[in-house]
Design a protein around this motif. Structure first.
Motif, PDB file in Angstrom:
ATOM      1  N   ASN A 106       0.829  -1.214   0.000  1.00 32.13           N
ATOM      2  CA  ASN A 106       0.000   0.000   0.000  1.00 32.13           C
ATOM      3  C   ASN A 106       0.862   1.262   0.000  1.00 32.13           C
ATOM      4  O   ASN A 106       0.549   2.233  -0.690  1.00 32.13           O
ATOM      5  CB  ASN A 106      -0.962  -0.005   1.191  1.00 32.13           C
ATOM      6  CG  ASN A 106      -2.151  -0.918   0.942  1.00 32.13           C
ATOM      7  OD1 ASN A 106      -2.695  -0.951  -0.155  1.00 32.13           O
ATOM      8  ND2 ASN A 106      -2.547  -1.674   1.942  1.00 32.13           N
ATOM      9  N   ALA A 107       1.936   1.227   0.780  1.00 31.42           N
ATOM     10  CA  ALA A 107       2.835   2.388   0.798  1.00 31.42           C
ATOM     11  C   ALA A 107       3.448   2.593  -0.581  1.00 31.42           C
ATOM     12  O   ALA A 107       3.510   3.717  -1.096  1.00 31.42           O
ATOM     13  CB  ALA A 107       3.929   2.196   1.844  1.00 31.42           C
ATOM     14  N   ALA A 108       3.896   1.494  -1.190  1.00 35.24           N
ATOM     15  CA  ALA A 108       4.507   1.587  -2.521  1.00 35.24           C
ATOM     16  C   ALA A 108       3.523   2.228  -3.494  1.00 35.24           C
ATOM     17  O   ALA A 108       3.864   3.182  -4.211  1.00 35.24           O
ATOM     18  CB  ALA A 108       4.917   0.193  -3.000  1.00 35.24           C
ATOM     19  N   SER A 109       2.312   1.728  -3.480  1.00 38.31           N
ATOM     20  CA  SER A 109       1.290   2.239  -4.402  1.00 38.31           C
ATOM     21  C   SER A 109       1.095   3.748  -4.226  1.00 38.31           C
ATOM     22  O   SER A 109       0.968   4.488  -5.204  1.00 38.31           O
ATOM     23  CB  SER A 109      -0.010   1.486  -4.150  1.00 38.31           C
ATOM     24  OG  SER A 109      -1.068   2.079  -4.833  1.00 38.31           O
ATOM     25  N   SER A 110       1.106   4.187  -2.986  1.00 39.52           N
ATOM     26  CA  SER A 110       0.874   5.616  -2.721  1.00 39.52           C
ATOM     27  C   SER A 110       1.998   6.483  -3.277  1.00 39.52           C
ATOM     28  O   SER A 110       1.840   7.690  -3.454  1.00 39.52           O
ATOM     29  CB  SER A 110       0.707   5.864  -1.217  1.00 39.52           C
ATOM     30  OG  SER A 110       1.972   5.849  -0.582  1.00 39.52           O
ATOM     31  N   LEU A 111       3.159   5.849  -3.522  1.00 41.38           N
ATOM     32  CA  LEU A 111       4.327   6.595  -4.016  1.00 41.38           C
ATOM     33  C   LEU A 111       4.596   6.341  -5.500  1.00 41.38           C
ATOM     34  O   LEU A 111       5.657   6.702  -6.017  1.00 41.38           O
ATOM     35  CB  LEU A 111       5.563   6.193  -3.199  1.00 41.38           C
ATOM     36  CG  LEU A 111       5.508   6.555  -1.706  1.00 41.38           C
ATOM     37  CD1 LEU A 111       6.602   5.824  -0.936  1.00 41.38           C
ATOM     38  CD2 LEU A 111       5.633   8.058  -1.516  1.00 41.38           C
ATOM     39  N   GLY A 112       3.665   5.655  -6.147  1.00 39.77           N
ATOM     40  CA  GLY A 112       3.842   5.371  -7.574  1.00 39.77           C
ATOM     41  C   GLY A 112       4.820   4.243  -7.845  1.00 39.77           C
ATOM     42  O   GLY A 112       5.337   4.110  -8.956  1.00 39.77           O
ATOM     43  N   VAL A 113       5.086   3.421  -6.822  1.00 37.84           N
ATOM     44  CA  VAL A 113       5.983   2.269  -6.992  1.00 37.84           C
ATOM     45  C   VAL A 113       5.113   1.019  -7.114  1.00 37.84           C
ATOM     46  O   VAL A 113       4.197   0.813  -6.313  1.00 37.84           O
ATOM     47  CB  VAL A 113       6.954   2.138  -5.800  1.00 37.84           C
ATOM     48  CG1 VAL A 113       7.818   0.890  -5.924  1.00 37.84           C
ATOM     49  CG2 VAL A 113       7.834   3.392  -5.688  1.00 37.84           C
ATOM     50  N   ALA A 114       5.393   0.213  -8.120  1.00 35.68           N
ATOM     51  CA  ALA A 114       4.595  -0.989  -8.357  1.00 35.68           C
ATOM     52  C   ALA A 114       5.111  -2.139  -7.495  1.00 35.68           C
ATOM     53  O   ALA A 114       6.300  -2.192  -7.155  1.00 35.68           O
ATOM     54  CB  ALA A 114       4.661  -1.370  -9.830  1.00 35.68           C
ATOM     55  N   SER A 115       4.216  -3.048  -7.164  1.00 31.13           N
ATOM     56  CA  SER A 115       4.611  -4.156  -6.284  1.00 31.13           C
ATOM     57  C   SER A 115       3.818  -5.406  -6.611  1.00 31.13           C
ATOM     58  O   SER A 115       2.794  -5.353  -7.294  1.00 31.13           O
ATOM     59  CB  SER A 115       4.358  -3.774  -4.820  1.00 31.13           C
ATOM     60  OG  SER A 115       2.957  -3.707  -4.565  1.00 31.13           O
ATOM     61  N   CYS A 116       4.314  -6.520  -6.091  1.00 31.98           N
ATOM     62  CA  CYS A 116       3.528  -7.759  -6.128  1.00 31.98           C
ATOM     63  C   CYS A 116       4.024  -8.657  -5.007  1.00 31.98           C
ATOM     64  O   CYS A 116       5.221  -8.737  -4.734  1.00 31.98           O
ATOM     65  CB  CYS A 116       3.700  -8.484  -7.472  1.00 31.98           C
ATOM     66  SG  CYS A 116       2.518  -9.841  -7.714  1.00 31.98           S
TER      67      CYS A 116
END
Ligand SMILES: Cc1cc2nc3c(=O)[nH]c(=O)nc-3n(C[C@H](O)[C@H](O)[C@H](O)COP(=O)(O)O)c2cc1C
Length: 172
Positions: A106-116
């Motif tokens: 969720n933090a990554a998403s808020s910063l425009g960083v993609a994750s899985c």
């Protein structure tokens, strides 16, 4: 809807990454979010191993693929991975570690960083090769793999969220 909830709803798993490394300032914030995840009885047993060395990322991907018996890249070309491990002596270790990964994504998403979230950490870090990596990283104790959080920048278009299954909220 506020920004935090909007972010949770719009976060999507990424399955195609650019090779570009994650900005250090963003990574620092993502790790902070992980450190502040709730843990049962505030035991704070989960640990995060930040792996950015391309050779080590490749090795982890290969060990992951081996668990599945495939020769594809289960990390989808991500330039880095945060390995999430937790102390199996803590009775909520799986829940604690899982919540950390949720915070990371969720933090990554808020910063425009993609994750899985990539599975099979339990098997990888129970193997001889995984144990050797833990030793190399200086991780000692009864740590069990909970999951991997791969991070980077999305290549291509983001997929839409699948429709939510119905009848998952009961309000008797
Ligand atoms: C416990 C867990 C394990 C997962 N393991 C994998 C995995 O090994 N590989 C993968 O591509 N996605 C994995 N995912 C991501 C899910 O497939 C994904 O969250 C789901 O399809 C919903 O998509 P969304 O995250 O975009 O909402 C995992 C997610 C969770 C919570």
């Amino acid at each position: 809807m506020n920004e935090a909830i909007q972010n949770m709803i719009t976060r999507r798993s990424c399955r195609a990454f650019q090779s570009k490394q994650v900005e250090e300032s963003a990574l620092q914030e993502i790790l902070q979010a992980g450190l502040y995840a709730a843990t049962g009885r505030n035991k704070q047993s989960p640990i995060m191993v930040v792996v950015q060395n391309p050779e080590e990322v490749k090795l982890l991907s290969k060990l992951n693929a081996d668990v599945m018996g495939v020769d594809t890249d289960p990390f989808y070309g991500a330039p880095m991975v945060i390995v999430e491990l937790a102390d199996s002596n803590v009775h909520t270790y799986v829940e604690d570690g899982s919540l950390v990964i949720g915070n990371l994504m969720n933090a990554a998403s808020s910063l425009g960083v993609a994750s899985c979230w990539i599975h099979r950490a339990k098997e990888v870090f129970a193997s001889d090769e995984g144990q050797a990596l833990l030793k190399k990283w200086g991780v000692e104790g009864d740590y069990v793999g909970v999951g991997h959080c791969v991070l980077g920048y999305r290549e291509g278009e983001e997929q839409e969220a699948s429709p939510r299954r119905e009848n998952r909220v009961f309000r008797p």
